[in-house]
Design a protein around this motif. Structure first.
Motif, PDB file in Angstrom:
ATOM      1  N   ARG A   1       0.940  -1.172   0.068  1.00  0.00           N
ATOM      2  CA  ARG A   1      -0.145  -0.032   0.055  1.00  0.00           C
ATOM      3  C   ARG A   1       1.018   1.313   0.108  1.00  0.00           C
ATOM      4  NH1 ARG A   1      -3.766  -2.788   3.929  1.00  0.00           N
ATOM      5  NH2 ARG A   1      -5.684  -3.040   2.698  1.00  0.00           N
ATOM      6  N   GLN A   2       1.975   1.075   0.656  1.00  0.00           N
ATOM      7  CA  GLN A   2       2.846   2.408   0.955  1.00  0.00           C
ATOM      8  C   GLN A   2       3.614   2.690  -0.587  1.00  0.00           C
ATOM      9  OE1 GLN A   2       5.388   1.501   4.055  1.00  0.00           O
ATOM     10  NE2 GLN A   2       3.904   2.589   5.538  1.00  0.00           N
ATOM     11  N   ALA A   3       3.814   1.694  -1.049  1.00  0.00           N
ATOM     12  CA  ALA A   3       4.687   1.546  -2.389  1.00  0.00           C
ATOM     13  C   ALA A   3       3.629   2.369  -3.512  1.00  0.00           C
ATOM     14  CB  ALA A   3       5.058   0.293  -2.962  1.00  0.00           C
ATOM     15  N   MET A   4       2.389   1.947  -3.312  1.00  0.00           N
ATOM     16  CA  MET A   4       1.322   2.297  -4.480  1.00  0.00           C
ATOM     17  C   MET A   4       1.074   3.870  -4.090  1.00  0.00           C
ATOM     18  SD  MET A   4      -1.117  -1.147  -4.489  1.00  0.00           S
ATOM     19  CE  MET A   4      -2.429  -0.335  -5.369  1.00  0.00           C
ATOM     20  N   ASP A   5       1.007   3.982  -2.799  1.00  0.00           N
ATOM     21  CA  ASP A   5       0.586   5.600  -2.584  1.00  0.00           C
ATOM     22  C   ASP A   5       1.599   6.430  -2.759  1.00  0.00           C
ATOM     23  OD1 ASP A   5      -1.866   4.547  -1.336  1.00  0.00           O
ATOM     24  OD2 ASP A   5      -1.136   4.949   0.830  1.00  0.00           O
ATOM     25  N   GLY A   6       3.113   6.155  -2.665  1.00  0.00           N
ATOM     26  CA  GLY A   6       4.091   6.836  -2.973  1.00  0.00           C
ATOM     27  C   GLY A   6       4.138   6.918  -4.649  1.00  0.00           C
ATOM     28  N   PHE A   7       4.071   5.995  -5.152  1.00  0.00           N
ATOM     29  CA  PHE A   7       3.863   6.065  -6.808  1.00  0.00           C
ATOM     30  C   PHE A   7       2.739   6.883  -7.196  1.00  0.00           C
ATOM     31  CE2 PHE A   7       3.145   4.374 -11.075  1.00  0.00           C
ATOM     32  CZ  PHE A   7       4.265   4.838 -11.831  1.00  0.00           C
ATOM     33  N   SER A   8       1.725   6.869  -6.561  1.00  0.00           N
ATOM     34  CA  SER A   8       0.355   7.694  -6.812  1.00  0.00           C
ATOM     35  C   SER A   8       0.817   9.354  -6.805  1.00  0.00           C
ATOM     36  CB  SER A   8      -0.631   7.495  -6.131  1.00  0.00           C
ATOM     37  OG  SER A   8      -1.050   5.970  -6.396  1.00  0.00           O
ATOM     38  N   GLN A   9       1.664   9.594  -5.831  1.00  0.00           N
ATOM     39  CA  GLN A   9       1.970  11.093  -5.565  1.00  0.00           C
ATOM     40  C   GLN A   9       2.893  11.419  -6.730  1.00  0.00           C
ATOM     41  OE1 GLN A   9       3.419  11.048  -1.532  1.00  0.00           O
ATOM     42  NE2 GLN A   9       1.452  10.805  -0.597  1.00  0.00           N
ATOM     43  N   GLN A  10       3.833  10.439  -7.019  1.00  0.00           N
ATOM     44  CA  GLN A  10       4.772  10.757  -8.019  1.00  0.00           C
ATOM     45  C   GLN A  10       4.079  11.063  -9.535  1.00  0.00           C
ATOM     46  OE1 GLN A  10       7.768   7.761  -8.650  1.00  0.00           O
ATOM     47  NE2 GLN A  10       8.296   7.642  -6.496  1.00  0.00           N
ATOM     48  N   ILE A  11       2.937  10.296  -9.822  1.00  0.00           N
ATOM     49  CA  ILE A  11       2.451  10.611 -11.017  1.00  0.00           C
ATOM     50  C   ILE A  11       1.470  11.237 -11.138  1.00  0.00           C
ATOM     51  CG2 ILE A  11       3.206   8.570 -12.012  1.00  0.00           C
ATOM     52  CD1 ILE A  11       0.587   7.237 -11.717  1.00  0.00           C
ATOM     53  N   GLY A  12       0.906  12.030  -9.707  1.00  0.00           N
ATOM     54  CA  GLY A  12      -0.408  12.676  -9.563  1.00  0.00           C
ATOM     55  C   GLY A  12      -1.829  12.129  -9.849  1.00  0.00           C
ATOM     56  N   GLN A  13      -1.889  10.762  -9.788  1.00  0.00           N
ATOM     57  CA  GLN A  13      -2.920  10.263  -9.834  1.00  0.00           C
ATOM     58  C   GLN A  13      -3.235   8.778  -9.191  1.00  0.00           C
ATOM     59  OE1 GLN A  13      -3.557  10.130 -14.372  1.00  0.00           O
ATOM     60  NE2 GLN A  13      -3.120   7.896 -14.306  1.00  0.00           N
ATOM     61  N   PRO A  14      -4.262   8.191  -8.825  1.00  0.00           N
ATOM     62  CA  PRO A  14      -4.229   7.028  -7.913  1.00  0.00           C
ATOM     63  C   PRO A  14      -3.839   5.970  -9.007  1.00  0.00           C
ATOM     64  CG  PRO A  14      -6.322   8.335  -7.613  1.00  0.00           C
ATOM     65  CD  PRO A  14      -5.590   9.188  -8.766  1.00  0.00           C
ATOM     66  N   VAL A  15      -3.364   5.035  -8.241  1.00  0.00           N
ATOM     67  CA  VAL A  15      -2.718   3.784  -8.983  1.00  0.00           C
ATOM     68  C   VAL A  15      -3.621   2.644  -8.598  1.00  0.00           C
ATOM     69  CG1 VAL A  15      -0.708   2.146  -9.372  1.00  0.00           C
ATOM     70  CG2 VAL A  15      -0.188   4.738  -9.396  1.00  0.00           C
ATOM     71  N   THR A  16      -3.920   1.577  -9.470  1.00  0.00           N
ATOM     72  CA  THR A  16      -4.689   0.464  -9.162  1.00  0.00           C
ATOM     73  C   THR A  16      -3.779  -0.412  -9.014  1.00  0.00           C
ATOM     74  OG1 THR A  16      -5.022  -0.175 -11.577  1.00  0.00           O
ATOM     75  CG2 THR A  16      -6.694   1.406 -10.433  1.00  0.00           C
ATOM     76  N   LEU A  17      -4.183  -1.685  -8.279  1.00  0.00           N
ATOM     77  CA  LEU A  17      -3.181  -2.965  -8.125  1.00  0.00           C
ATOM     78  C   LEU A  17      -2.771  -3.266  -9.519  1.00  0.00           C
ATOM     79  CD1 LEU A  17      -1.913  -5.083  -6.077  1.00  0.00           C
ATOM     80  CD2 LEU A  17      -4.115  -6.161  -6.096  1.00  0.00           C
ATOM     81  N   GLN A  18      -3.692  -3.232 -10.423  1.00  0.00           N
ATOM     82  CA  GLN A  18      -3.680  -3.822 -11.548  1.00  0.00           C
ATOM     83  C   GLN A  18      -2.295  -3.015 -12.324  1.00  0.00           C
ATOM     84  OE1 GLN A  18      -6.712  -3.561 -10.545  1.00  0.00           O
ATOM     85  NE2 GLN A  18      -7.068  -5.716 -10.342  1.00  0.00           N
ATOM     86  N   GLN A  19      -2.372  -1.573 -12.262  1.00  0.00           N
ATOM     87  CA  GLN A  19      -1.330  -0.817 -12.814  1.00  0.00           C
ATOM     88  C   GLN A  19      -0.160  -1.067 -12.002  1.00  0.00           C
ATOM     89  OE1 GLN A  19      -3.576   2.592 -12.114  1.00  0.00           O
ATOM     90  NE2 GLN A  19      -3.891   2.954 -14.304  1.00  0.00           N
ATOM     91  N   ALA A  20      -0.183  -1.266 -10.733  1.00  0.00           N
ATOM     92  CA  ALA A  20       1.178  -1.590 -10.064  1.00  0.00           C
ATOM     93  C   ALA A  20       1.841  -2.794 -10.423  1.00  0.00           C
ATOM     94  CB  ALA A  20       0.803  -1.522  -8.322  1.00  0.00           C
ATOM     95  N   GLN A  21       0.951  -3.827 -10.607  1.00  0.00           N
ATOM     96  CA  GLN A  21       1.608  -5.084 -10.908  1.00  0.00           C
ATOM     97  C   GLN A  21       1.920  -4.976 -12.509  1.00  0.00           C
ATOM     98  OE1 GLN A  21      -2.319  -7.306 -10.364  1.00  0.00           O
ATOM     99  NE2 GLN A  21      -1.303  -8.759  -8.623  1.00  0.00           N
TER     100      GLN A  21
END
Length: 625
Positions: free
Chosen positions: A67-87
């Motif tokens: 969750r923390q990694a997904m939240d951090g990446f979401s902040q980098q790109i400026g939009q929410p990241v889904t699990l599928q996108q993270a995978q």
């Protein structure tokens, strides 16, 4: 096609040394503190996703880390990241590797008997801000925070003990590592090297003969040869109804009394008193301040006194202030008719000198002057409320099977059709609304229209009529673009030929300056910037030998460059020292990270890994929900 209003929704410079010398990609994820945030149940009492040796990989640790990694990446790109996108980008595999590495270190710490005592754990617990009260560590707060996060004192302290032991092991493995002198020397020599060159930029004026005019037949031929560039992508033909605040605001009644009340409530923004741009330098005593004023009167710059106090001008800047805000200094500061220093005067931070830098005249906007703007604002707000009152009725009518045409007639909405192609530059202005684009992107055949509230309070509902295949735009519609593109292509070809001719002439003995104005750069390093030139220029310069010539061609840029000098990196001086220090620090961190990764890989290999894919899938399923 229907139109709708636009929404507000869419000579070289020297760089700092050190951080810009090279890119060291370092990734560190700090996972610790309170475990179990949002992780309460993965079914069947699952507590781990696998083991490394005898050490379990905690299911909560993996879930929290992902969750923390997904939240951090979401902040980098400026939009929410889904699990599928993270995978899709491998983020889940990176996180899994990290938690396996931590488990491997924990397993090794257990094997060698490395642990920390109760006193160390108690010290760390008492230092955590979340557990602090008015008088320091608060046991009640400690228990409450843990309870809120589904943890017990024993489980939290066990985790903290393991974290501390792991950190001790990591420190033991990486401490004492130093950056090899040869590595530092090599990188410093590469990064600090400087080169001097001459540059002849070419433009249309550089051509010995003007470009020939292009006939309609030439443009038609260019258009056909590059038809892909003038083809509208596949589009969705969408019927929609819309009601936008801008379109009905002018018909809204105006409440004069409300306008005056709004004006009065904002009077401070319409009636702005005369102000001054002021800096304030405070001293410990009035005697110190008086002595400082005497030095200024004798010619010492105000900036010198600021620097002597280890301050910057930003530190002493008060911004634009009124006479009242200056208190005791107000009269003297406002008596100045030009920049100057007055004081000392008492201030909230002690006796101070005040420097006035500029006079800002008073500004007053009368009610009559502000009335038009206030009326428009009021009408827009009334329009938004009017539209808001229609949303439920439109939704109900749509749910009852009403067509868009019926909705438009009954509710006073505009009915229109648009061909929407994502990214096309000729979309109707209704697509400037993000809400419209987002809905259109998901729209599929057979979808029932729904009422959508736009960012400015507008209302829209839509349905898909058909899909429009990619279609070449009519030549007449894009003639101006074709003309510009054909000209650019012809110019690039002509400049390339001219550059080849100039290069050959210079190699035969001619001077580069004989063909136009040459700019000379005496010294520049790899991190330098040449104004209005592409990165390819410096890339070429640092590949050349003295007196070499190169032609640099990128879209919109053509030049001939000649390398004049190569200067070895400086080994003394402030810049050279900063460069070497940055290299040693960054290289040292990278070496430590590599050593730790090799060590954990060896531990993992020796201890053996087992993973429970069902447990991992359970974590993913909960994150998806």
């Amino acid at each position: 096609m229907a139109k709708a209003p636009h929404s507000d929704d869419d000579t070289p410079k020297k760089k700092r040394r050190g951080a810009s010398v090279m890119v060291w990609v370092l990734m560190a994820m700090l996972i610790g503190g309170l475990g179990g945030f949002g992780v309460t149940n993965f079914g069947g009492g699952v507590t781990s996703i696998g083991t490394v040796g005898d050490r379990k990989i905690d299911v909560g640790d993996y879930a929290r880390s992902l969750r923390q990694a997904m939240d951090g990446f979401s902040q980098q790109i400026g939009q929410p990241v889904t699990l599928q996108q993270a995978q899709a980008i491998g983020l889940d595999r990176q996180v899994l590797q990290q938690v396996m590495d931590r488990a491997a270190l924990d397993n090794e710490a257990d094997r060698i008997g490395l642990s920390v005592g109760d006193a160390t754990v108690a010290s760390k617990v008492s230092a955590i801000p979340s557990f602090q009260g008015i008088n320091g560590f608060d046991r009640t707060a400690y228990r409450d925070v843990l309870r809120q996060n589904n943890m017990t004192e024993s489980s939290f302290e066990s985790g903290l003990r393991a974290d501390t032991a792991r950190q001790l092991l990591e420190t033991a493995i990486t401490s004492g590592l130093t950056t090899p002198q040869t590595l530092t020397d090599t990188i410093a020599a590469w990064a600090g090297e400087q080169r001097g060159f001459s540059l002849l930029r070419l433009s249309e004026k550089s051509l010995t003969a003007p470009l020939p005019p292009r006939s309609d037949a030439d443009l038609q031929a260019y258009y056909q040869a590059h038809i892909d560039a003038y083809t509208r992508p596949e589009a969705k033909r969408i019927s929609y109804v819309a009601l936008l605040p801008d379109s009905i605001a002018k018909d809204m009644a105006i409440d004069e009394a409300a306008l005056k009340a709004t004006y009065d409530s904002r009077l401070s923004s319409y009636v702005v008193p005369e102000k001054r741009l002021v800096e304030r330098l405070a001293f410990a005593t009035e005697a110190d301040a008086t002595a400082a004023k005497a030095r200024i009167d004798a010619g010492t710059p105000f900036e010198t006194l600021v620097a002597e106090r280890n301050l910057t001008l930003n530190d002493v800047d008060m911004g634009d202030v009124s006479q009242k805000e200056l208190a005791a200094a107000g009269d003297a500061v406002f008596a100045l008719q030009e920049p100057g220093v007055v004081g000392p005067f008492a201030s909230a931070i002690g006796p101070a000198l005040f420097r006035m830098n500029a006079i800002l005249s008073a500004q007053e906007t009368s009610f009559e002057q502000a009335k038009h703007e206030l009326a428009l604002e009021q009408q827009l707000e009334t329009a938004r409320k009017t539209i808001s009152d229609k949303v439920e009725a439109v939704d109900d009518a749509l749910a009852g099977g009403a067509t868009l045409a019926e909705i438009a007639k009954e509710q006073g909405l505009t009915l229109a059709t648009t061909d929407y192609a994502p990214g096309a530059d000729d979309n109707d202005t209704i697509t400037d609304y993000k809400g419209f684009r987002d809905t259109a992107a998901k729209l599929a055949e057979g979808d029932f229209p729904e009422a959508i509230v736009l960012d400015d309070g507008g209302l829209v509902a839509m349905e898909l009529d058909s899909t429009v295949p990619p279609t070449p735009l009519a030549f007449d519609k894009v003639k101006d673009k074709v003309t510009a593109a054909a000209h650019d292509a012809a110019l690039a070809k002509a400049l390339s030929e001219e550059a080849i001719r100039i290069k050959a002439a210079v190699e035969a003995g001619a001077s580069l300056g004989a063909f136009g104005i040459v700019s000379r750069t005496a010294q520049i390093d790899r991190q330098g910037v040449v104004a209005d030139a592409p990165p390819a220029l410096l890339e070429a310069v640092f590949q050349m030998a003295p007196n070499d010539l190169r032609i640099i061609e990128t879209p919109g840029f053509a030049a001939v460059v000649q390398l004049n000098t190569i200067s070895a990196a400086a080994t003394t001086g402030e810049d050279a020292t900063a460069l070497r220090e940055a290299i040693e620090i960054n290289a040292g961190r990278a070496i430590s990270q590599d050593v730790l990764q090799l060590y954990t890989a060896a531990l993992t290999s020796a201890a053996g890994i087992t993973l429970d894919q069902a447990a991992i899938n359970a974590v993913h399923a909960q994150i998806n929900n």
